[in-house]
Design a protein around this motif. Structure first.
Motif, PDB file in Angstrom:
ATOM      1  N   ARG A  19       0.856  -1.189   0.000  1.00  0.00           N
ATOM      2  CA  ARG A  19       0.000   0.000   0.000  1.00  0.00           C
ATOM      3  C   ARG A  19       0.889   1.235   0.000  1.00  0.00           C
ATOM      4  N   LEU A  20       0.768   2.011  -1.044  1.00  0.00           N
ATOM      5  CA  LEU A  20       1.505   3.261  -1.146  1.00  0.00           C
ATOM      6  C   LEU A  20       0.672   4.399  -0.569  1.00  0.00           C
ATOM      7  N   SER A  21       1.363   5.358   0.027  1.00  0.00           N
ATOM      8  CA  SER A  21       0.712   6.560   0.537  1.00  0.00           C
ATOM      9  C   SER A  21       1.326   7.780  -0.113  1.00  0.00           C
ATOM     10  N   CYS A  22       0.499   8.770  -0.326  1.00  0.00           N
ATOM     11  CA  CYS A  22       0.933  10.063  -0.876  1.00  0.00           C
ATOM     12  C   CYS A  22       0.434  11.119   0.108  1.00  0.00           C
ATOM     13  N   ALA A  23       1.339  11.631   0.920  1.00  0.00           N
ATOM     14  CA  ALA A  23       0.984  12.626   1.924  1.00  0.00           C
ATOM     15  C   ALA A  23       1.271  14.013   1.384  1.00  0.00           C
ATOM     16  N   ALA A  24       0.313  14.919   1.594  1.00  0.00           N
ATOM     17  CA  ALA A  24       0.437  16.257   1.029  1.00  0.00           C
ATOM     18  C   ALA A  24       0.428  17.327   2.104  1.00  0.00           C
ATOM     19  N   SER A  25       1.148  18.377   1.844  1.00  0.00           N
ATOM     20  CA  SER A  25       1.065  19.575   2.685  1.00  0.00           C
ATOM     21  C   SER A  25       0.379  20.650   1.870  1.00  0.00           C
ATOM     22  N   GLY A  26      -0.293  21.559   2.558  1.00  0.00           N
ATOM     23  CA  GLY A  26      -0.981  22.613   1.820  1.00  0.00           C
ATOM     24  C   GLY A  26      -2.475  22.485   1.958  1.00  0.00           C
ATOM     25  N   ARG A  27      -3.134  23.630   2.134  1.00  0.00           N
ATOM     26  CA  ARG A  27      -4.570  23.622   2.400  1.00  0.00           C
ATOM     27  C   ARG A  27      -5.406  23.371   1.155  1.00  0.00           C
ATOM     28  N   THR A  28      -4.776  23.417  -0.024  1.00  0.00           N
ATOM     29  CA  THR A  28      -5.552  23.246  -1.254  1.00  0.00           C
ATOM     30  C   THR A  28      -5.619  21.795  -1.720  1.00  0.00           C
ATOM     31  N   PHE A  29      -5.016  20.890  -0.979  1.00  0.00           N
ATOM     32  CA  PHE A  29      -4.937  19.499  -1.431  1.00  0.00           C
ATOM     33  C   PHE A  29      -6.310  18.903  -1.674  1.00  0.00           C
ATOM     34  N   SER A  30      -7.253  19.176  -0.787  1.00  0.00           N
ATOM     35  CA  SER A  30      -8.571  18.564  -0.900  1.00  0.00           C
ATOM     36  C   SER A  30      -9.343  19.042  -2.124  1.00  0.00           C
ATOM     37  N   SER A  31      -8.891  20.091  -2.765  1.00  0.00           N
ATOM     38  CA  SER A  31      -9.556  20.593  -3.964  1.00  0.00           C
ATOM     39  C   SER A  31      -8.899  20.095  -5.247  1.00  0.00           C
ATOM     40  N   LYS A  32      -7.879  19.234  -5.112  1.00  0.00           N
ATOM     41  CA  LYS A  32      -7.126  18.780  -6.278  1.00  0.00           C
ATOM     42  C   LYS A  32      -7.314  17.289  -6.533  1.00  0.00           C
ATOM     43  N   ALA A  33      -7.326  16.954  -7.802  1.00  0.00           N
ATOM     44  CA  ALA A  33      -7.268  15.548  -8.184  1.00  0.00           C
ATOM     45  C   ALA A  33      -5.851  15.036  -7.969  1.00  0.00           C
ATOM     46  N   VAL A  34      -5.730  13.748  -7.725  1.00  0.00           N
ATOM     47  CA  VAL A  34      -4.415  13.143  -7.517  1.00  0.00           C
ATOM     48  C   VAL A  34      -4.282  11.921  -8.409  1.00  0.00           C
ATOM     49  N   LEU A  59     -10.156   6.569 -11.933  1.00  0.00           N
ATOM     50  CA  LEU A  59      -9.693   6.025 -13.208  1.00  0.00           C
ATOM     51  C   LEU A  59      -8.547   5.058 -12.957  1.00  0.00           C
ATOM     52  N   TYR A  60      -8.457   4.022 -13.786  1.00  0.00           N
ATOM     53  CA  TYR A  60      -7.357   3.063 -13.700  1.00  0.00           C
ATOM     54  C   TYR A  60      -6.825   2.767 -15.089  1.00  0.00           C
ATOM     55  N   ALA A  61      -5.542   2.481 -15.157  1.00  0.00           N
ATOM     56  CA  ALA A  61      -4.980   1.922 -16.373  1.00  0.00           C
ATOM     57  C   ALA A  61      -5.486   0.489 -16.516  1.00  0.00           C
ATOM     58  N   ASP A  62      -5.659   0.045 -17.736  1.00  0.00           N
ATOM     59  CA  ASP A  62      -6.148  -1.314 -17.959  1.00  0.00           C
ATOM     60  C   ASP A  62      -5.248  -2.359 -17.316  1.00  0.00           C
ATOM     61  N   SER A  63      -3.959  -2.076 -17.270  1.00  0.00           N
ATOM     62  CA  SER A  63      -2.995  -3.050 -16.756  1.00  0.00           C
ATOM     63  C   SER A  63      -3.121  -3.292 -15.251  1.00  0.00           C
ATOM     64  N   VAL A  64      -3.781  -2.382 -14.527  1.00  0.00           N
ATOM     65  CA  VAL A  64      -3.890  -2.542 -13.070  1.00  0.00           C
ATOM     66  C   VAL A  64      -5.330  -2.700 -12.604  1.00  0.00           C
ATOM     67  N   LEU A  81      -2.681   4.052  -2.579  1.00  0.00           N
ATOM     68  CA  LEU A  81      -2.770   3.128  -3.705  1.00  0.00           C
ATOM     69  C   LEU A  81      -2.531   1.719  -3.146  1.00  0.00           C
ATOM     70  N   GLN A  82      -3.608   0.975  -3.022  1.00  0.00           N
ATOM     71  CA  GLN A  82      -3.506  -0.409  -2.570  1.00  0.00           C
ATOM     72  C   GLN A  82      -3.218  -1.280  -3.792  1.00  0.00           C
ATOM     73  N   MET A  83      -2.131  -2.014  -3.743  1.00  0.00           N
ATOM     74  CA  MET A  83      -1.700  -2.821  -4.878  1.00  0.00           C
ATOM     75  C   MET A  83      -1.704  -4.287  -4.472  1.00  0.00           C
ATOM     76  N   ASN A  84      -2.560  -5.064  -5.086  1.00  0.00           N
ATOM     77  CA  ASN A  84      -2.668  -6.498  -4.812  1.00  0.00           C
ATOM     78  C   ASN A  84      -2.269  -7.295  -6.042  1.00  0.00           C
ATOM     79  N   MET A  85      -2.016  -8.574  -5.844  1.00  0.00           N
ATOM     80  CA  MET A  85      -1.654  -9.481  -6.943  1.00  0.00           C
ATOM     81  C   MET A  85      -0.541  -8.868  -7.791  1.00  0.00           C
ATOM     82  N   LEU A  86       0.490  -8.396  -7.144  1.00  0.00           N
ATOM     83  CA  LEU A  86       1.576  -7.725  -7.852  1.00  0.00           C
ATOM     84  C   LEU A  86       2.313  -8.678  -8.771  1.00  0.00           C
ATOM     85  N   ARG A  87       2.792  -8.111  -9.872  1.00  0.00           N
ATOM     86  CA  ARG A  87       3.507  -8.873 -10.892  1.00  0.00           C
ATOM     87  C   ARG A  87       4.884  -8.261 -11.101  1.00  0.00           C
ATOM     88  N   PRO A  88       5.830  -9.017 -11.597  1.00  0.00           N
ATOM     89  CA  PRO A  88       7.160  -8.439 -11.863  1.00  0.00           C
ATOM     90  C   PRO A  88       7.094  -7.213 -12.774  1.00  0.00           C
TER      91      PRO A  88
END
Length: 124
Positions: A19-34, A59-64, A81-88
């Motif tokens: 599970r990846l995390s993306c931590a943000a600083s700044g008060r405008t984060f909640s108004s932005k897409a990630v 949205l997702y890429a077809d590969s994931v 980003l929760q990543m399961n069934m990971l592949r090489p």
């Protein structure tokens, strides 16, 4: 502008999860897409997943699709980003990015703010 810091990368065997995390600083984060993007050695940076500011559009890429799940907690200024069934072939540097746009979220040029990235390595 927001500052983004990714964490949660590492080495995992094929079929495992991270599970990846993306931590943000700044008060405008909640108004932005990630978005999450990844870049493998010798390859172009590619889109992985994106979530709108309130989480209504995902949205997702077809590969994931079916293996990865993106989510956000605006109270914590964090996107996951929760990543399961990971592949090489999922091995890459994963970066998160923030955008004020509501369209074109699969396109890296639509994102103004980027994190440094976190390495994900999947062994076979």
């Amino acid at each position: 502008q927001v500052q983004l810091v990714e964490s949660g990368g590492g080495l995992v065997q094929a079929g495992g999860s991270l599970r990846l995390s993306c931590a943000a600083s700044g008060r405008t984060f909640s108004s932005k897409a990630v978005g999450w993007f990844r870049q493998a050695p010798g390859k172009e940076r590619e889109f992985v997943a994106a979530i709108s500011s309130r989480g209504r559009t995902i949205l997702y890429a077809d590969s994931v699709k079916g293996r990865f799940t993106i989510s956000r907690d605006n109270a914590k200024n964090t996107v996951y980003l929760q990543m399961n069934m990971l592949r090489p072939e999922d091995t890459a540097i994963y970066s998160c990015a923030a955008s004020v746009n509501t369209a074109g979220l699969r396109t890296k040029n639509e994102y103004a703010d980027w994190g440094q990235g976190t390495q994900v390595t999947v062994s076979s």
